[in-house]
Design an enzyme around this catalytic site. Sequence first.
Site, PDB file in Angstrom:
ATOM      1  N   GLN A  57       0.720  -0.827   0.027  1.00 46.68           N
ATOM      2  CA  GLN A  57       0.265   0.092  -0.260  1.00 46.68           C
ATOM      3  C   GLN A  57       0.583   1.752   0.079  1.00 46.68           C
ATOM      4  O   GLN A  57       0.521   2.190  -0.715  1.00 46.68           O
ATOM      5  CB  GLN A  57      -0.807   0.015   1.451  1.00 46.68           C
ATOM      6  CG  GLN A  57      -1.849  -1.313   1.257  1.00 46.68           C
ATOM      7  CD  GLN A  57      -2.916  -0.808   2.470  1.00 46.68           C
ATOM      8  OE1 GLN A  57      -2.691  -0.375   3.480  1.00 46.68           O
ATOM      9  NE2 GLN A  57      -4.220  -2.014   2.094  1.00 46.68           N
ATOM     10  N   ASP A  83      -4.216 -12.104   2.019  1.00 40.40           N
ATOM     11  CA  ASP A  83      -5.570 -11.927   2.609  1.00 40.40           C
ATOM     12  C   ASP A  83      -6.255 -13.451   2.088  1.00 40.40           C
ATOM     13  O   ASP A  83      -6.611 -14.547   3.457  1.00 40.40           O
ATOM     14  CB  ASP A  83      -6.170 -11.528   1.874  1.00 40.40           C
ATOM     15  CG  ASP A  83      -6.062 -10.006   2.526  1.00 40.40           C
ATOM     16  OD1 ASP A  83      -5.418 -10.070   3.536  1.00 40.40           O
ATOM     17  OD2 ASP A  83      -6.131  -8.691   2.348  1.00 40.40           O
ATOM     18  N   ARG A  87     -11.427 -10.743   8.419  1.00 40.42           N
ATOM     19  CA  ARG A  87     -11.319 -12.288   7.835  1.00 40.42           C
ATOM     20  C   ARG A  87     -10.894 -13.096   8.507  1.00 40.42           C
ATOM     21  O   ARG A  87     -11.332 -14.133   8.466  1.00 40.42           O
ATOM     22  CB  ARG A  87      -9.907 -11.509   6.802  1.00 40.42           C
ATOM     23  CG  ARG A  87      -9.480 -10.628   6.373  1.00 40.42           C
ATOM     24  CD  ARG A  87      -9.391 -11.214   4.189  1.00 40.42           C
ATOM     25  NE  ARG A  87      -9.162  -9.659   3.655  1.00 40.42           N
ATOM     26  CZ  ARG A  87     -10.500  -9.434   2.702  1.00 40.42           C
ATOM     27  NH1 ARG A  87     -11.214 -10.503   2.841  1.00 40.42           N
ATOM     28  NH2 ARG A  87     -10.448  -8.610   1.821  1.00 40.42           N
TER      29      ARG A  87
END
EC number: 2.5.1.19
Length: 428
Positions: free
Chosen positions: A172, A314, A387
Amino acid sequence: MSKSLNLEPIGKINGTVYLPGSKSISNRVLLLSALAAGKTRLTNFLDSDDTRYMLEALKALGVRYTVSKNGTCCEVEGVNGPLNTPHPIELMTGNAGTVMRFLTAVLSLGQSDVVLTGGARMKERPMDPLVDALRQGNAQITYLEKKNSPPLRLRGGFRGGNLTLRGNISSQFLTALLIMAPLAEQDTAIEVQGFLVSKPYVEMTLHLMRVFGISVTHKHYRTFNIKAHQKFKSPGHYRIEGDATAASYFLAAAAIKGGCVRVIGVGQKSIQGDVQFADVLQKMGAFIHWGEDYIECRPGRLKGIDMDMNSMPDAAMTLATTALFSEGPTRIQNIYNWRLKETDRLSAMSAELRKLGAQIKEGQDYIEIISPKNLKAAEIQTYNDHRIAMSFSLMALSDMPIRILNPRCTSKTFPDFFQKLAYLSGTV
């Protein structure tokens, strides 16, 4: 939704799921649309906590937009340049890393006076690789509480130039620099030091920047060169593809206890790295069929696997719970950045998997999982991590019930996840 959710054993998974829009793409194109010239219509937009934080921040910065009643269409009027505000303001980013990190870079342009803050966990997450890089370009940034973490005070000043960025914490940071650099006063060169984590997300960013008319050159993802004074141009309309990480839960469910599940919204032409999770399931023994905009999964005899999951951290969480339904050990490697997410995911996943009877070996950047002969019923602590909640919902595919605490945390990226799971299981 109540404080906990009891999931009864699911006999079979079967059907078709239309995926919600990708969170990663939604927040990127929201920001690109805001910086662009013209109006952009975003369809299959994700209505979730993370996108709402981005929308609220853009609104406070003077960006005009409208969202349809069902939340799946958003029209943004771009400002044709950097985001500025004439008065000092404070923006709340919740626990949305994309919002905090992307806006830290973009608001380092110009001369605005902005404080970016976040939720409790966000105030623990690292920002120093990005802040250090921005300061090399003359950005004026101050840590207001704890060094290296939010909240931050931004007073513009970024001009461009030669930057170095540590690549081993989060992609990011690189995405944030890439998005803001075309609007800088000077050309920008970014050198990535060390290993670049989650590279597919950088590929996604570069693809979306091309859609908005921006040119970036790079050499093997080690150095990036961005010309100054570029203009983002609206494509007019952009359809956001389905969320590939969301797809992983339903594909895994089919691999464990299908039936056949088809997820619609991602496929052969997807720009998200997490679609490769389907290949992981295939290696474990599931049967996968790819279409242009869908993926189908049928069950197989699943075997444990040894995988480097750095490119899709993820979806690696889905692999961790799927491993409980496979024969033999599973080792998930190169996932140090799990420790820097919504919670320390390595510690949290290890603790919750042990509750179910699994044998766990936890390293600094890996986890080894050996499934027990008989899974135990358990109450899963989600650590306010969406998650974890969605990954452990797969335990309902065993012969015992599972209780998920704080199920509402899925609203961060997938508000109606449990309804879609119930639909596939035939319980609604």
